[in-house]
Design a protein around this motif. Sequence first.
Motif, PDB file in Angstrom:
ATOM      1  N   GLN A  75      16.593 -55.352  -9.903  1.00  0.00           N
ATOM      2  CA  GLN A  75      16.386 -53.879  -9.618  1.00  0.00           C
ATOM      3  C   GLN A  75      16.954 -52.712 -10.858  1.00  0.00           C
ATOM      4  OE1 GLN A  75      19.377 -53.140  -5.777  1.00  0.00           O
ATOM      5  NE2 GLN A  75      19.314 -55.186  -5.570  1.00  0.00           N
ATOM      6  N   TRP A  91      15.037 -46.831  -7.076  1.00  0.00           N
ATOM      7  CA  TRP A  91      15.624 -47.309  -7.017  1.00  0.00           C
ATOM      8  C   TRP A  91      14.321 -47.984  -5.811  1.00  0.00           C
ATOM      9  CZ3 TRP A  91      19.288 -47.395  -3.106  1.00  0.00           C
ATOM     10  CH2 TRP A  91      20.104 -49.030  -2.581  1.00  0.00           C
ATOM     11  N   VAL A  95      12.845 -51.608  -5.056  1.00  0.00           N
ATOM     12  CA  VAL A  95      13.416 -52.950  -4.181  1.00  0.00           C
ATOM     13  C   VAL A  95      12.640 -53.363  -3.019  1.00  0.00           C
ATOM     14  CG1 VAL A  95      15.190 -52.995  -1.859  1.00  0.00           C
ATOM     15  CG2 VAL A  95      16.293 -51.605  -4.181  1.00  0.00           C
TER      16      VAL A  95
END
Length: 202
Positions: A75, A91, A95
């Motif tokens: 990540q 982000w 993910v």
Amino acid sequence: MPNASTAKGRATQARIVEGAAQVLRERGIAFTTLDDVRARTSTSKSQLFHYFPGGKDELLLAVAEFEASRVLEDQQPHLDRLDSWESWYRWRDAVVERYELQNDQCPLGNLFLHIGRSEPGTRAIVVELMRQWQERIANGIRALRSRELIPASVDVDRSAAALLAGIQGGVSIMMSTGSSAHLRAALDTGIDQLRTAPTHER
């Protein structure tokens, strides 16, 4: 897992763990032997049992710890830079991409199923992974708050816990269905709730 006492020993130990992780990803736990790991890592039997005297079970626990660290590493750099809405969406995409590439093959989940989630060693790995993950999400929420992008009244720890729970639930459903829709929805809803958080005046 015993700690190697020298830099060379630690390097050898890390090489064995990383090599074992590669073999397990390729062949699966049930079809991987210590001889496979030895061949991949160019390690002698005496070396392998020096670093992992408990044999395969101890090595699997070390690999589980390694795979847990990869969850957070995959990540990056986004997870540690959650200081703008743009960074939060980057982000979010990282993910989703990670788990879509993984699809229904979760190395960490498979290891926990094999070793047993109730074992003290595996439980400790899960607890530490979730602690670090939630803490980094919370740091991102604090960064938003310090830049006055969200109200000071937002409960940081509760919001971070809810986001992490949403991710875990979305991943679990994805493992069963092959669809990332629920994971995407959990992340989008969690971020939207931060963006629209009301200010509570006293």
